[in-house]
Design a protein around this motif. Structure first.
Motif, PDB file in Angstrom:
ATOM      1  N   ALA A 120      -0.086 -24.504  12.703  1.00 33.61           N
ATOM      2  CA  ALA A 120       0.738 -24.563  13.910  1.00 33.61           C
ATOM      3  C   ALA A 120       2.010 -23.769  13.683  1.00 33.61           C
ATOM      4  O   ALA A 120       2.418 -23.530  12.556  1.00 33.61           O
ATOM      5  CB  ALA A 120       1.071 -26.010  14.246  1.00 33.61           C
ATOM      6  N   THR A 121       2.626 -23.376  14.792  1.00 31.84           N
ATOM      7  CA  THR A 121       3.889 -22.642  14.767  1.00 31.84           C
ATOM      8  C   THR A 121       4.969 -23.530  15.361  1.00 31.84           C
ATOM      9  O   THR A 121       4.780 -24.103  16.431  1.00 31.84           O
ATOM     10  CB  THR A 121       3.774 -21.356  15.609  1.00 31.84           C
ATOM     11  OG1 THR A 121       2.657 -20.599  15.157  1.00 31.84           O
ATOM     12  CG2 THR A 121       5.022 -20.517  15.504  1.00 31.84           C
ATOM     13  N   THR A 122       6.105 -23.626  14.671  1.00 27.25           N
ATOM     14  CA  THR A 122       7.233 -24.390  15.201  1.00 27.25           C
ATOM     15  C   THR A 122       7.999 -23.519  16.191  1.00 27.25           C
ATOM     16  O   THR A 122       7.770 -22.315  16.294  1.00 27.25           O
ATOM     17  CB  THR A 122       8.188 -24.832  14.078  1.00 27.25           C
ATOM     18  OG1 THR A 122       8.768 -23.667  13.499  1.00 27.25           O
ATOM     19  CG2 THR A 122       7.465 -25.636  13.014  1.00 27.25           C
ATOM     20  N   GLU A 123       8.933 -24.126  16.900  1.00 25.56           N
ATOM     21  CA  GLU A 123       9.753 -23.362  17.852  1.00 25.56           C
ATOM     22  C   GLU A 123      10.584 -22.293  17.159  1.00 25.56           C
ATOM     23  O   GLU A 123      10.922 -21.282  17.761  1.00 25.56           O
ATOM     24  CB  GLU A 123      10.665 -24.299  18.641  1.00 25.56           C
ATOM     25  CG  GLU A 123       9.914 -25.112  19.665  1.00 25.56           C
ATOM     26  CD  GLU A 123      10.832 -25.989  20.478  1.00 25.56           C
ATOM     27  OE1 GLU A 123      10.822 -25.845  21.714  1.00 25.56           O
ATOM     28  OE2 GLU A 123      11.537 -26.821  19.883  1.00 25.56           O
ATOM     29  N   GLU A 148       9.554 -32.512  15.931  1.00 26.17           N
ATOM     30  CA  GLU A 148       9.716 -31.121  16.345  1.00 26.17           C
ATOM     31  C   GLU A 148       8.530 -30.697  17.192  1.00 26.17           C
ATOM     32  O   GLU A 148       7.471 -31.323  17.164  1.00 26.17           O
ATOM     33  CB  GLU A 148       9.878 -30.198  15.139  1.00 26.17           C
ATOM     34  CG  GLU A 148       8.680 -30.092  14.236  1.00 26.17           C
ATOM     35  CD  GLU A 148       8.952 -29.201  13.031  1.00 26.17           C
ATOM     36  OE1 GLU A 148       9.647 -28.192  13.176  1.00 26.17           O
ATOM     37  OE2 GLU A 148       8.466 -29.545  11.953  1.00 26.17           O
ATOM     38  N   SER A 149       8.685 -29.629  17.942  1.00 26.51           N
ATOM     39  CA  SER A 149       7.632 -29.101  18.793  1.00 26.51           C
ATOM     40  C   SER A 149       6.834 -28.056  18.033  1.00 26.51           C
ATOM     41  O   SER A 149       7.409 -27.198  17.361  1.00 26.51           O
ATOM     42  CB  SER A 149       8.231 -28.437  20.033  1.00 26.51           C
ATOM     43  OG  SER A 149       8.988 -29.364  20.757  1.00 26.51           O
ATOM     44  N   VAL A 150       5.513 -28.134  18.160  1.00 25.89           N
ATOM     45  CA  VAL A 150       4.649 -27.136  17.543  1.00 25.89           C
ATOM     46  C   VAL A 150       3.574 -26.697  18.534  1.00 25.89           C
ATOM     47  O   VAL A 150       3.215 -27.433  19.452  1.00 25.89           O
ATOM     48  CB  VAL A 150       3.961 -27.657  16.258  1.00 25.89           C
ATOM     49  CG1 VAL A 150       4.973 -27.950  15.180  1.00 25.89           C
ATOM     50  CG2 VAL A 150       3.088 -28.857  16.530  1.00 25.89           C
ATOM     51  N   LYS A 151       3.092 -25.492  18.325  1.00 29.84           N
ATOM     52  CA  LYS A 151       1.984 -24.955  19.097  1.00 29.84           C
ATOM     53  C   LYS A 151       0.856 -24.660  18.112  1.00 29.84           C
ATOM     54  O   LYS A 151       1.090 -24.022  17.075  1.00 29.84           O
ATOM     55  CB  LYS A 151       2.411 -23.675  19.811  1.00 29.84           C
ATOM     56  CG  LYS A 151       1.388 -23.163  20.810  1.00 29.84           C
ATOM     57  CD  LYS A 151       1.758 -21.826  21.398  1.00 29.84           C
ATOM     58  CE  LYS A 151       3.009 -21.890  22.226  1.00 29.84           C
ATOM     59  NZ  LYS A 151       3.287 -20.618  22.913  1.00 29.84           N
ATOM     60  N   TRP A 201       4.557 -37.178  23.962  1.00 27.76           N
ATOM     61  CA  TRP A 201       6.010 -37.079  24.109  1.00 27.76           C
ATOM     62  C   TRP A 201       6.640 -38.371  24.589  1.00 27.76           C
ATOM     63  O   TRP A 201       7.840 -38.451  24.797  1.00 27.76           O
ATOM     64  CB  TRP A 201       6.372 -35.960  25.081  1.00 27.76           C
ATOM     65  CG  TRP A 201       6.119 -34.611  24.518  1.00 27.76           C
ATOM     66  CD1 TRP A 201       5.102 -33.772  24.860  1.00 27.76           C
ATOM     67  CD2 TRP A 201       6.843 -33.934  23.485  1.00 27.76           C
ATOM     68  NE1 TRP A 201       5.166 -32.630  24.110  1.00 27.76           N
ATOM     69  CE2 TRP A 201       6.228 -32.703  23.262  1.00 27.76           C
ATOM     70  CE3 TRP A 201       7.953 -34.264  22.736  1.00 27.76           C
ATOM     71  CZ2 TRP A 201       6.680 -31.786  22.339  1.00 27.76           C
ATOM     72  CZ3 TRP A 201       8.411 -33.354  21.791  1.00 27.76           C
ATOM     73  CH2 TRP A 201       7.784 -32.126  21.617  1.00 27.76           C
ATOM     74  N   GLU A 230      -2.345 -23.289  24.976  1.00 28.88           N
ATOM     75  CA  GLU A 230      -1.079 -22.944  24.328  1.00 28.88           C
ATOM     76  C   GLU A 230       0.027 -23.952  24.649  1.00 28.88           C
ATOM     77  O   GLU A 230       1.165 -23.598  24.943  1.00 28.88           O
ATOM     78  CB  GLU A 230      -0.647 -21.531  24.706  1.00 28.88           C
ATOM     79  CG  GLU A 230      -1.635 -20.470  24.255  1.00 28.88           C
ATOM     80  CD  GLU A 230      -1.186 -19.062  24.560  1.00 28.88           C
ATOM     81  OE1 GLU A 230      -0.049 -18.864  25.051  1.00 28.88           O
ATOM     82  OE2 GLU A 230      -1.969 -18.145  24.304  1.00 28.88           O
ATOM     83  N   TRP A 279       2.646 -27.139  23.796  1.00 29.94           N
ATOM     84  CA  TRP A 279       3.491 -27.608  22.698  1.00 29.94           C
ATOM     85  C   TRP A 279       3.242 -29.091  22.481  1.00 29.94           C
ATOM     86  O   TRP A 279       3.138 -29.856  23.437  1.00 29.94           O
ATOM     87  CB  TRP A 279       4.961 -27.361  23.018  1.00 29.94           C
ATOM     88  CG  TRP A 279       5.305 -25.913  23.000  1.00 29.94           C
ATOM     89  CD1 TRP A 279       5.284 -25.064  24.064  1.00 29.94           C
ATOM     90  CD2 TRP A 279       5.688 -25.137  21.870  1.00 29.94           C
ATOM     91  NE1 TRP A 279       5.639 -23.798  23.656  1.00 29.94           N
ATOM     92  CE2 TRP A 279       5.903 -23.816  22.312  1.00 29.94           C
ATOM     93  CE3 TRP A 279       5.883 -25.418  20.519  1.00 29.94           C
ATOM     94  CZ2 TRP A 279       6.298 -22.791  21.468  1.00 29.94           C
ATOM     95  CZ3 TRP A 279       6.278 -24.395  19.675  1.00 29.94           C
ATOM     96  CH2 TRP A 279       6.482 -23.101  20.147  1.00 29.94           C
TER      97      TRP A 279
END
Length: 81
Positions: A24-27, A9-12, A74, A57, A59
């Motif tokens: 981190a925050t997921t999408e 999954e993508s996180v920031k 990626w 910022e 991902w």
């Protein structure tokens, strides 16, 4: 080849509180704590890079089950035929 995997999954990066606490925050907006390996904890370049990623910022790809960042970003390993 880019990764297309449901286990990723993508996180920031949201905050770096210490070597043991990186949030981190997921999408989807979920806040999760990243698992930082012992090797990463000792790696000064890893921390400099993580701070730069936080500032920019960007991902990042994350393994869903272990909450570990992917080492190859990626890009997937080439398939051997």
């Amino acid at each position: 080849m880019l990764i297309k995997n449901q286990n990723i999954e993508s996180v920031k990066i949201k905050s770096i509180d210490s070597q043991d606490k990186v949030l981190a925050t997921t999408e989807s907006g979920e806040i999760i704590e990243l698992h930082i390996t012992d090797q990463q904890k000792k790696d000064r370049l890893f921390w400099e890079s993580l701070v730069n990623v936080l500032r920019a910022e960007l991902w990042l790809p994350l393994k869903k089950k272990t909450h570990e960042l992917l080492q190859n970003d990626w890009l997937a390993e080439p398939e051997l035929n």
